[in-house]
Design an enzyme around this catalytic site. Sequence first.
Site, mmCIF file in Angstrom:
data_model
loop_
_atom_site.group_PDB
_atom_site.id
_atom_site.type_symbol
_atom_site.label_atom_id
_atom_site.label_comp_id
_atom_site.label_asym_id
_atom_site.label_seq_id
_atom_site.Cartn_x
_atom_site.Cartn_y
_atom_site.Cartn_z
ATOM 1 N N PRO A 57 0.819 -1.220 0.000
ATOM 2 C CA PRO A 57 0.000 0.000 0.000
ATOM 3 C C PRO A 57 0.848 1.263 0.000
ATOM 4 O O PRO A 57 0.333 2.355 -0.244
ATOM 5 C CB PRO A 57 -0.828 -0.105 1.288
ATOM 6 C CG PRO A 57 -0.432 -1.354 1.971
ATOM 7 C CD PRO A 57 0.656 -2.021 1.216
ATOM 8 N N GLU A 84 2.694 -6.817 8.526
ATOM 9 C CA GLU A 84 2.617 -5.354 8.527
ATOM 10 C C GLU A 84 3.402 -4.705 7.396
ATOM 11 O O GLU A 84 3.292 -3.524 7.158
ATOM 12 C CB GLU A 84 3.074 -4.792 9.876
ATOM 13 C CG GLU A 84 2.091 -5.064 11.001
ATOM 14 C CD GLU A 84 0.682 -4.559 10.706
ATOM 15 O OE1 GLU A 84 0.530 -3.352 10.503
ATOM 16 O OE2 GLU A 84 -0.239 -5.389 10.676
ATOM 17 N N ARG A 122 -3.151 -8.899 -20.414
ATOM 18 C CA ARG A 122 -4.103 -8.645 -21.501
ATOM 19 C C ARG A 122 -3.574 -7.651 -22.527
ATOM 20 O O ARG A 122 -4.166 -7.482 -23.587
ATOM 21 C CB ARG A 122 -5.467 -8.189 -20.947
ATOM 22 C CG ARG A 122 -5.457 -6.868 -20.235
ATOM 23 C CD ARG A 122 -6.791 -6.609 -19.579
ATOM 24 N NE ARG A 122 -7.846 -6.264 -20.533
ATOM 25 C CZ ARG A 122 -7.965 -5.072 -21.118
ATOM 26 N NH1 ARG A 122 -7.097 -4.117 -20.873
ATOM 27 N NH2 ARG A 122 -8.956 -4.850 -21.961
ATOM 28 N N ASP A 137 -9.984 1.150 -24.552
ATOM 29 C CA ASP A 137 -10.299 1.043 -23.129
ATOM 30 C C ASP A 137 -10.312 2.402 -22.445
ATOM 31 O O ASP A 137 -9.569 3.293 -22.820
ATOM 32 C CB ASP A 137 -9.231 0.219 -22.392
ATOM 33 C CG ASP A 137 -9.411 -1.263 -22.592
ATOM 34 O OD1 ASP A 137 -10.522 -1.678 -22.946
ATOM 35 O OD2 ASP A 137 -8.437 -1.989 -22.372
HETATM 36 N N1 ADE Z 1 -0.773 -5.111 -0.009
HETATM 37 C C1 ADE Z 1 -1.717 -4.772 0.889
HETATM 38 N N2 ADE Z 1 -2.517 -3.805 0.411
HETATM 39 C C2 ADE Z 1 -2.080 -3.522 -0.858
HETATM 40 C C3 ADE Z 1 -2.487 -2.605 -1.872
HETATM 41 N N3 ADE Z 1 -3.517 -1.776 -1.702
HETATM 42 N N4 ADE Z 1 -1.782 -2.591 -3.019
HETATM 43 C C4 ADE Z 1 -0.726 -3.411 -3.194
HETATM 44 N N5 ADE Z 1 -0.294 -4.287 -2.277
HETATM 45 C C5 ADE Z 1 -0.960 -4.350 -1.118
#
Ligand code: ADE
Length: 229
Positions: A57, A84, A122, A137
């Site tokens: 994230p 984490e 793809r 697209d």
């Molecule tokens: N691992 C946990 N959440 C994630 C996300 N939103 N994007 C990529 N990897 C992740």
Amino acid sequence: MEIRVHDLRSWTHDRHHVVDDMPYGGGAGMVLKPEPAFESVEALCRGPESRVIVLSPQGIPFTQEIAGELAREAHLILLCGRYEGFDDRIPRGLGALELSIGDYVLTGGELAALVVLDAVVRLVPGVLGDAASAQTDSFVTGLLEYPQYTRPPTYRGMAVPPVLLSGDHQAIARWRRKEAIRRTLERRPDLLARAVLSELDRELLAEVEEEDASPSEASMKNEKLTTDN
Ligand code: ADE
């Protein structure tokens, strides 16, 4: 193409195949250790043709543009986190591209890796049945796609816009462009702000804005759904 799945635990050297450890400085959760990550990537790496990607994230947002770049690479190594997160030396030391698939937290990077994989695969020539469809697209053209309809012409009181049944190809093309602009304005104004608009596009946008200034009852009802709470 060939896709292989590897278990990070196969690059551990202890009896319990431990891949995580407690965070320095304290705090909740566990952190992925550097050794198995480095050893796995080094074992799978084919030299400069391999591109290393870490899913987290904390990554930069994954986009269609990045998917297009990755589709031209010969070999991708996708490293998924759990717990984490990663010891920060992992993405840094591996020279990895750190990607996030969106502003939400998954329990691990595996689904994110599948999302990246699907979007990239793809775009590889020969994967899509109709090669032209990837070109039109959403996000390639910079706008959301126009609404599509198929038979029947009326379903549960909802009619297909008459212009689509008219056989007037020029009028259809104009309507589609206008509705693409309308959708993008309503749902993704951020995309519209970045899109390159032609003179006709600006004219269509002005028409849409004019129409939205006197909204129909139906659109006011939809508006209410998204603004209540
Ligand atoms: N691992 C946990 N959440 C994630 C996300 N939103 N994007 C990529 N990897 C992740």
